[in-house]
Design a protein around this motif. Structure first.
Motif, PDB file in Angstrom:
ATOM      1  N   LYS A  72      -6.505   2.353  -0.638  1.00  0.00           N
ATOM      2  CA  LYS A  72      -6.397   2.417  -2.095  1.00  0.00           C
ATOM      3  C   LYS A  72      -7.471   1.571  -2.766  1.00  0.00           C
ATOM      4  O   LYS A  72      -8.020   1.957  -3.794  1.00  0.00           O
ATOM      5  CB  LYS A  72      -5.002   1.988  -2.547  1.00  0.00           C
ATOM      6  CG  LYS A  72      -3.929   2.990  -2.151  1.00  0.00           C
ATOM      7  CD  LYS A  72      -2.546   2.507  -2.525  1.00  0.00           C
ATOM      8  CE  LYS A  72      -1.483   3.495  -2.064  1.00  0.00           C
ATOM      9  NZ  LYS A  72      -0.136   3.019  -2.398  1.00  0.00           N
TER      10      LYS A  72
ATOM     11  N   MET B  54      -8.418   3.377  -6.392  1.00  0.00           N
ATOM     12  CA  MET B  54      -7.100   3.758  -6.909  1.00  0.00           C
ATOM     13  C   MET B  54      -6.317   2.513  -7.339  1.00  0.00           C
ATOM     14  O   MET B  54      -5.636   2.532  -8.360  1.00  0.00           O
ATOM     15  CB  MET B  54      -6.321   4.517  -5.828  1.00  0.00           C
ATOM     16  CG  MET B  54      -5.046   5.140  -6.330  1.00  0.00           C
ATOM     17  SD  MET B  54      -5.299   6.399  -7.595  1.00  0.00           S
ATOM     18  CE  MET B  54      -6.114   7.664  -6.676  1.00  0.00           C
ATOM     19  N   ASN B  55      -6.431   1.438  -6.553  1.00  0.00           N
ATOM     20  CA  ASN B  55      -5.791   0.163  -6.899  1.00  0.00           C
ATOM     21  C   ASN B  55      -6.870  -0.888  -7.124  1.00  0.00           C
ATOM     22  O   ASN B  55      -7.877  -0.902  -6.417  1.00  0.00           O
ATOM     23  CB  ASN B  55      -4.867  -0.320  -5.783  1.00  0.00           C
ATOM     24  CG  ASN B  55      -3.568   0.430  -5.715  1.00  0.00           C
ATOM     25  OD1 ASN B  55      -3.366   1.428  -6.391  1.00  0.00           O
ATOM     26  ND2 ASN B  55      -2.666  -0.043  -4.866  1.00  0.00           N
TER      27      ASN B  55
END
Length: 122
Positions: free
Chosen positions: A40, A45-46
């Motif tokens: 991620k 995404m994170n």
């Protein structure tokens, strides 16, 4: 929505991890998290917290600033014949760089000169 800085930092994490020959699982173990979290981070995404980025930098033996290199110098638009802005995101280019530095110094210098001559001809 992914923030461009998070995407850039993630690409730099992936780039460095790949350059040192480390898997996502190995990095995750060194940092004390699950490999899915590394995935991620690498995709942006994170977001990576400051303390986690510190741990990742230590695990990959780079300063924290490594992950932000190149942010100010992003080209506005690609010009024809220019290299892509993120050439080291290409696995083939990374493999070429790793292989290049595995060659002994004297042979590597000769290969460099050959590549330079060939690129001037093209």
């Amino acid at each position: 929505m992914k923030h461009p800085v998070d995407v850039h930092v993630g690409k730099r994490v992936r780039h460095r991890r790949w350059m040192v020959g480390m898997t996502q699982q190995q990095l995750a173990e060194k940092v004390g998290i699950k490999f899915q979290q590394i995935q991620k981070y690498e995709t942006g995404m994170n977001r990576v917290s400051a303390s986690r980025l510190w741990d990742i930098a230590a695990a990959l033996s780079v300063p924290v600033s490594f992950f932000f290199e190149g942010l100010e110098s992003k080209p506005d638009a690609d010009t024809e014949g220019a290299l892509p802005g993120d050439i080291l995101a290409d696995k083939e280019a990374l493999e070429l760089v790793r292989s290049y530095y595995a060659i002994p110094d004297n042979q590597r210098r000769r290969l460099f000169e050959l590549a330079r001559v060939l690129s001037d001809v093209a």
